[in-house]
Design an enzyme around this catalytic site. Structure first.
Site, PDB file in Angstrom:
ATOM      1  N   THR A 113       0.825  -1.210   0.000  1.00  0.00           N
ATOM      2  CA  THR A 113       0.000   0.000   0.000  1.00  0.00           C
ATOM      3  C   THR A 113       0.855   1.254   0.000  1.00  0.00           C
ATOM      4  OG1 THR A 113      -1.772  -1.164   1.177  1.00  0.00           O
ATOM      5  CG2 THR A 113      -1.826   1.240   1.229  1.00  0.00           C
ATOM      6  N   CYS A 114       1.948   1.218   0.736  1.00  0.00           N
ATOM      7  CA  CYS A 114       2.846   2.376   0.807  1.00  0.00           C
ATOM      8  C   CYS A 114       3.397   2.721  -0.569  1.00  0.00           C
ATOM      9  CB  CYS A 114       3.993   2.091   1.779  1.00  0.00           C
ATOM     10  SG  CYS A 114       3.454   1.527   3.407  1.00  0.00           S
ATOM     11  N   SER A 115       3.763   1.689  -1.334  1.00  0.00           N
ATOM     12  CA  SER A 115       4.407   1.904  -2.632  1.00  0.00           C
ATOM     13  C   SER A 115       3.422   2.138  -3.766  1.00  0.00           C
ATOM     14  CB  SER A 115       5.288   0.694  -2.981  1.00  0.00           C
ATOM     15  OG  SER A 115       6.338   0.542  -2.056  1.00  0.00           O
TER      16      SER A 115
END
Length: 247
Positions: free
Chosen positions: A49-51
């Site tokens: 999700t971060c990337s």
């Protein structure tokens, strides 16, 4: 229990960063003093999700944040500086400053350090974002305390809507093209002249005309989509542009 520190001052922490092959210490005063800064913090570099969402959208909207008085966007994660530097390169997120909180000192002082032992991560940051003006936290958006990795309120759009609900966001533009197609070149020129960034998908190889036909109902190129709406070919795009200018 996570802590909402809205109204509090940012904790005094020194971050150990690596810049141009040298160690450079960066303090929270260096980042926040006399400035308006948006911070978002997340569980880890290179995680899904971060990337795929958190970093890319903040990077995309960074010019809009600047137009609305934000001096800098900062991403904080409990990772060392070498990992954060490589992640920044991988993300091509030139509009974001990546800050390593390798020992978790800043995150702990923010009341956001959590156990991710079930994933083998150890201590990491809970996902949140905040608006900081001259070292004082004006607003925090903290993800709900539920199992997993919720991503509902710490996103770039939520923060921008808080700062200015009327902020003009860039259009999402995608177009199918083929090399050597003059109509495709015309469509791209129109978008560029209007200052609209776009994602170009070249037809050929893994992307066939069947894909274009399935998505648009036509097997000619270019085919343009803006904000999820199918506009059509270069003539349809020109008409859309005229209507946009007249509005």
């Amino acid at each position: 229990m996570l802590q909402d520190k809205t109204g509090s001052r940012i904790p005094q922490i020194t971050f150990h960063t690596r810049q141009n092959n040298e160690w450079v210490d960066v303090t929270t005063d260096d980042i926040f003093k006399g400035r308006s800064v948006v911070v978002f913090s997340l569980p880890g570099a290179f995680t899904p999700t971060c990337s795929s969402a958190h970093v890319p959208r903040f990077n995309e909207l960074a010019p809009v944040f600047r137009d609305n008085g934000i001096d800098e966007i900062v991403c904080v994660s409990v990772n060392d500086t070498f990992v954060m530097n490589e992640w920044a390169k991988d993300q091509q997120a030139d509009n974001i400053r990546f800050i390593p909180d390798g020992n978790g000192e800043f995150t702990a002082a923010m009341g956001m350090l959590v156990d991710k032992d079930d994933l083998g991560f150890g201590k990491r940051s809970w996902r949140y974002s905040m608006l900081v003006r001259d070292g004082v936290i004006e607003k925090m958006f903290i993800e709900p305390e539920v199992p997993g990795d919720p991503y509902e309120v710490s996103d770039a759009d939520t923060m921008l809507n808080h700062i200015n609900p009327q902020a003009q966001k860039p259009h999402d533009v995608v177009l199918f093209t083929k090399p050597g197609c003059p109509y495709c070149a015309r469509a791209k020129d129109m978008l560029s002249d209007a200052g609209m960034e776009y994602e170009e998908i070249n037809v050929g190889g893994q992307v066939s005309l069947r894909s274009v036909r399935a998505a648009s109902g036509s097997d000619t190129v270019p085919q343009v989509w803006i904000d999820g709406v199918h506009i059509g070919d270069s003539e349809a795009l020109a008409e859309w542009m005229q209507q946009r200018e007249a509005a």
